[in-house]
Every structure is written in C-alpha cells, then in structure tokens.
Design a protein around this motif. Structure first.
Motif, short mmCIF file in Angstrom:
data_model
loop_
_atom_site.label_atom_id
_atom_site.label_comp_id
_atom_site.label_asym_id
_atom_site.label_seq_id
_atom_site.Cartn_x
_atom_site.Cartn_y
_atom_site.Cartn_z
N SER A 1 8.53 -20.34 23.63
CA SER A 1 7.39 -20.90 23.49
C SER A 1 6.23 -20.10 23.26
N PRO A 2 4.97 -20.60 22.49
CA PRO A 2 3.90 -19.81 22.69
C PRO A 2 3.43 -19.57 24.06
N ASP A 3 2.37 -18.44 24.39
CA ASP A 3 2.21 -18.32 25.53
C ASP A 3 0.86 -19.20 25.84
N SER A 4 0.25 -19.65 24.85
CA SER A 4 -0.72 -20.78 25.02
C SER A 4 -0.86 -21.58 23.83
N PRO A 5 -1.71 -22.70 23.69
CA PRO A 5 -1.79 -23.45 22.40
C PRO A 5 -2.85 -22.92 21.68
N GLU A 6 -3.34 -21.98 21.85
CA GLU A 6 -4.20 -21.30 20.76
C GLU A 6 -3.42 -20.74 19.67
N PRO A 7 -4.49 -20.80 18.49
CA PRO A 7 -3.75 -20.22 17.13
C PRO A 7 -3.28 -18.88 17.16
N LYS A 8 -4.12 -17.96 17.80
CA LYS A 8 -3.53 -16.76 17.67
C LYS A 8 -2.13 -16.62 18.48
N ASP A 9 -1.64 -17.08 19.49
CA ASP A 9 -0.61 -17.16 20.30
C ASP A 9 0.39 -17.71 19.40
N VAL A 10 0.09 -18.85 18.93
CA VAL A 10 1.10 -19.68 18.21
C VAL A 10 1.41 -18.96 16.83
N LYS A 11 0.57 -18.13 16.18
CA LYS A 11 0.74 -17.45 15.20
C LYS A 11 1.69 -16.17 15.38
N LYS A 12 1.66 -15.60 16.57
CA LYS A 12 2.40 -14.53 17.05
C LYS A 12 3.78 -15.03 17.44
N TYR A 13 4.01 -16.29 17.97
CA TYR A 13 5.00 -17.04 18.09
C TYR A 13 5.90 -17.37 16.93
N LEU A 14 5.14 -18.05 16.09
CA LEU A 14 5.88 -18.35 14.82
C LEU A 14 6.26 -17.11 13.98
#
Length: 337
Positions: free
Chosen positions: A12-25
C-alpha cells in the motif's frame, strides 16, 4: 535450525496523498510480472503516461477508504499477524511486495531474531504471475544476495485446500445470514489473458476456451483462471448454491489487451438489467480488504447496480483477521515447524 514465518501481502502507499500513491504505483507497475512487456515499453507506458495521469485519481480513491489507523490492507494484515503470532511458537514477520514494508526488511527482522529457516506465506489463495510468483522470485533474489545462509521455502497456492474452502465458505455464510440475495457473484482480480498462457507449463493446454479449465492437466498447478473457477465451484458446492444462483467474474483490468472475462462491472450491470434486485458479491482473490474491494466493489459496484435498478447490494468482507482464518494459518505453520 531456528524457524520463522514471513507473511507477505501486496502492499500500500504510505498515505493517500498523490506523491505517495505515485511512488507506490511506480514500483508496482514497473514490476515485469505485472506489466510484462519489454522494459522500454513498460517505462514509456508507466513513467511516460500512467504516472502522469493516474496518481491523482488513485489518491482520491484511497482517501475514500483510508482508515484513521492507516491503510486498511496494512492494518488488517498486522491484525492477522498478531493473531497468528499468539498461536505459534516461532517468530511471525510481515512484509509487503510493494511499498515501504519491504520483503528485505521482513527477512532482516527475522534474521535479527536468530531465524535460520523461513517459510514464506504469500497471502494469495491462487497462483498468478503478478502475485505469488513475483513475491517468491523477489524473496529468492534477496535471500541469495543479502542472506546467503538463510534457508527458505514457500507455501504453495491453497485455493483448493479443504480447510481453506471450509473457512471461506463459513465466512461467506456468516456474512450473508439473514440477507436476501438473488445472485452471489464471485469477483476475482483480473489478469491479462497472456499471463494464463505464459504460466502454462505444458505450453499447450491453456486456451481460455471454456473447456480447458475443467479438463484435468498439470497446467492447473499454475493456472490462475482454473484456480479461480475452482474456488467458486468448491464454495458453491459447500454452500449448496444452485445453478443460476451464482457466477464468476474478473475485475480491475488495465490497458487495451484482452483480460480475463467476464468483467465484473459489466456483469453487475447485466444482472441489474436482467431484473436481479438483490445481489451479494464476494472477492476470494483477496484475503484482506483493500482498495479493490472497499472502493471498486463496495462503492463503484454498488453504484452501478443501483443505476441498473437493483435494490440491495451486499458486499461480503474478505477473511481479513477472522479467527478461523488466523487459526488455519497457525495450523499450517505448526505442521511445517
């Protein structure tokens, strides 16, 4: 040799913020077993297109399902780990294939506790390139490079394990108790059709033609499609569901290549158009509720159903940290130890 367990889920991303989601994706979609095209094409697709368009929308979806304690998948996995740990006498670690809770960190924590032999438990009932295989391959690479003295083996897919089917069936029965439903839909995560053919160890059996999944073959050991349909068949048998009362579909497709069909969203739409007023849906490709179950199914799926004239839409939770599920994993561990 001191033994230990590493439970591994998706991540999972570390948070639901776009920057963390982008890193995870970025980490997830650059996996060659998720998007299995040449590196140049994958890089162009992921870094040139997807990561410039998708993170904002995905972050909005994650925000809809995010808990105060954090990512539902992470929180649920930690609860399961804690329950299992109380029932066994060996260290039980937890890792994710993608994200900051890496497999390397999980193995390191076990090694720091003196563990010399690890049982890797991918938390996926069915085998797939993009789930079980990518976990096992990465773990083996890390073990060879970072922990050469560590022995490691992995739990095979348990989709047809009678005890697992019993636990899953009982969980579905419990959550549907008192509910009226005209149809039970088994929705599994989709994969490209080419993944099925690539995983065919016979190189000739899997034709995705409606008959190969029910024709005995060695290919079934690694055939995601067969294993999904087999879970549906075994659970339907256990719950004594009659023909026409249940069906199987596949969700979460990406891109334009053919993916396993029928698609879940179109199936929900079709059932609504056919006059099904009360339906239930279960997602047995997942053992932990996550974005795909909490947002794509429980929210988007319900919206589609209501738009088609449906009334009651019941989402059956995943096994999560169900006591019987934790006990079954603990039993598997005890038998291994």
């Amino acid at each position: 040799m001191k033994k230990g367990i590493l439970l591994v889920n998706l991540g999972s991303p570390d948070s639901p913020e776009p920057k963390d989601v982008k890193k995870y994706l970025g980490e997830f979609l650059m996996d060659e077993r998720v998007i299995d095209v040449p590196l140049w094409a994958r890089t162009l697709l992921v870094k040139g297109i997807i990561l410039n368009t998708r993170p904002k929308a995905s972050a909005a979806a994650y925000k809809k399902i995010w808990w105060d304690e954090g990512s539902p998948l992470i929180v649920i996995s930690e609860r399961l780990q804690a329950k299992v740990q109380k029932q066994v006498d060996v260290p039980v670690g937890l890792a994710m294939r993608y994200g900051s809770m890496s497999i390397e960190k999980g193995l390191q924590e076990l090694v720091d506790k003196g563990v010399e032999e690890v049982l890797l438990i991918p938390l996926y009932p069915q085998f797939a390139m993009a789930t079980t295989e990518t976990i096992v391959v990465l773990a083996e690479d890390i073990q060879k490079e970072k922990f050469p003295n560590l022995k490691m083996e992995s739990l095979p897919a348990f989709y047809n394990n009678p005890d697992y089917i019993e636990v899953l069936s009982n969980s579905i029965k419990k959550h549907l108790e008192g509910k009226t439903f005209d149809h039970l839909l088994f929705s599994y995560h989709g994969v490209p059709e080419r993944h099925i053919r690539k995983s065919d160890i016979t190189k000739s059996h899997c034709k995705i033609d409606g008959s190969c999944c029910v024709t005995p073959s060695k290919a079934h050991e690694f055939c995601y499609r067969h294993q999904c349909y087999e879970v549906t068949r075994l659970v339907a048998e256990k719950l004594e569901l009659t023909d026409g009362k249940f069906s199987t579909s596949f969700q979460s497709r990406l891109g334009f290549d053919p993916w396993l069909q029928p698609y879940t969203d179109r199936t929900i739409e079709r059932l609504g158009k056919q006059g099904i007023k009360n339906m239930a849906i279960v997602t047995p490709a997942f053992v932990s509720d996550c974005l795909e179950t909490l947002e794509e199914i429980a929210m988007e799926g319900q919206e589609i159903f209501h738009e088609m004239g449906g009334n009651e839409f019941t989402t059956v939770p995943c096994l999560n940290d169900d006591d019987a599920w934790a006990s079954l994993i603990s039993e598997w561990i005890t038998n291994w130890v």
